[in-house]
Design an enzyme around this catalytic site. Sequence first.
Site: not given
Ligand code: COS
Length: 410
Positions: A152, A154, A270, A366-367, A393, A395
Amino acid sequence: MIRQEVGNRQGGLTIIVSGSGVADNASRMRDLLGLTDEQGQMRDLVRVIARERIAPLAARVDETETYPADQLAWLGEQGLMGLYIPETYGGTALGTLAFCLAVEEIAWACASTAVIYLVQYAGGFPIVMAGSESQKRRYLPRLAAGETTAAFSLSEPGAGSDAASLTTTAERRGDRYLLNGTKMWVSNGSHASVITLFATVDRGRGGHGVTAFLVEPAFPGFSLGKLERKMGIRGSPTVAIHLSDCEVPVENRLGEEGEGFAIALRVLDGSRPAVGAQAVGIAQAALDAAVAYAKERRQFDQPIAAFQGIQFMLADMAMQVHAARLMVHHAAALVDRGAPATALESSMAKCFAGDAAMRVTTDAVQIFGGYGYTREYPVERFMRDAKVTQIYEGTNQIQRVVIARELARA
Ligand code: COS
């Protein structure tokens, strides 16, 4: 009785952790949570493989940064790679909770094997969730059989927590897309035969331009970048991927253009409980080792387990592990029930379990005292392995952002 040697020191202590006490606890948990017979049997099967075959190799995997190919093959032979894959495509469709049970058992034995195992979900589940019939037929049976692995992708050098700001571009040219950019922190990226990879078709549209693709390493323009040298999970390769006019057939686009970010976030809903399960497995291993050591190690003419200071530490560790496990199981069960949204529970489970694993493994070191700080005992490895569960996944700071947003939304 399953026994695992968790440490041996020439001329000194040899700590043996027996599996029976843990099995008793596990049985109680099973009753409490009402696991199905199938889930229970599957967990018992994974436990035997993990403790008898995977655990004895874990220290060497860590020390030599060796890919645990045999360990994954053993899991594949038992049909354990397709727990999340429908039966039509060769899987067993046991679901997310079953998957988390398996991850915990594997992580108890070897966190490196566990992360490669759980990345199969993050890489393969998007195909189950959003794939076309031909994509499912092409990729899922081989993943379910354990013949190939998935990844995966991203994150990028400049897009980690702010995943929607990714800059890898996908430009359509006839029957293919040309992908350009660099992806980072791709767990299992060097060994996967298919990578669910996210790029943008329009940077101006932010998250709404993000599109998912099923990328194969053999596609022209795909190359592997730097292999990271990590603090923990050292048997799990983490690589960069360079895409230079990488040619991806249109039929390998997953979902529609612009649907990628939502796909990524739903997959993370998930997979985050599975990272929580990994944290629980590491923490349980640290607790088991600490209890065994505290009973054996004598100071001031008594086992150190007789000192209340140590007893209170062990009690706090056990409560952390237990609470984390319950949260992981709850979030995973919600995913299995098809709950419309599980972001709150998934992020809570991942965050709590990761923080718990860090605390519990630190206390285990520690233990063990001075011995715990050496590589002769496994607890320093547990502590190094636990750290990443607070980071990847998403922070644990991002998990708190998600939790707070969900609370405000209610
Ligand atoms: N499932 C489906 N859709 C979702 C959702 C979810 N759990 N959470 C948010 N969305 C949707 C929102 O509804 C929004 O849709 P619209 O634009 O149509 O309204 C869209 O996704 C964007 O959501 P949001 O505005 O919350 O996005 P942000 O960019 O502000 O932030 C976070 C999202 C920070 C939560 C996200 O970027 C994140 O999880 N970042 C960490 C990434 C990560 O885990 N990386 C490591 C794993 S891969 S090595």
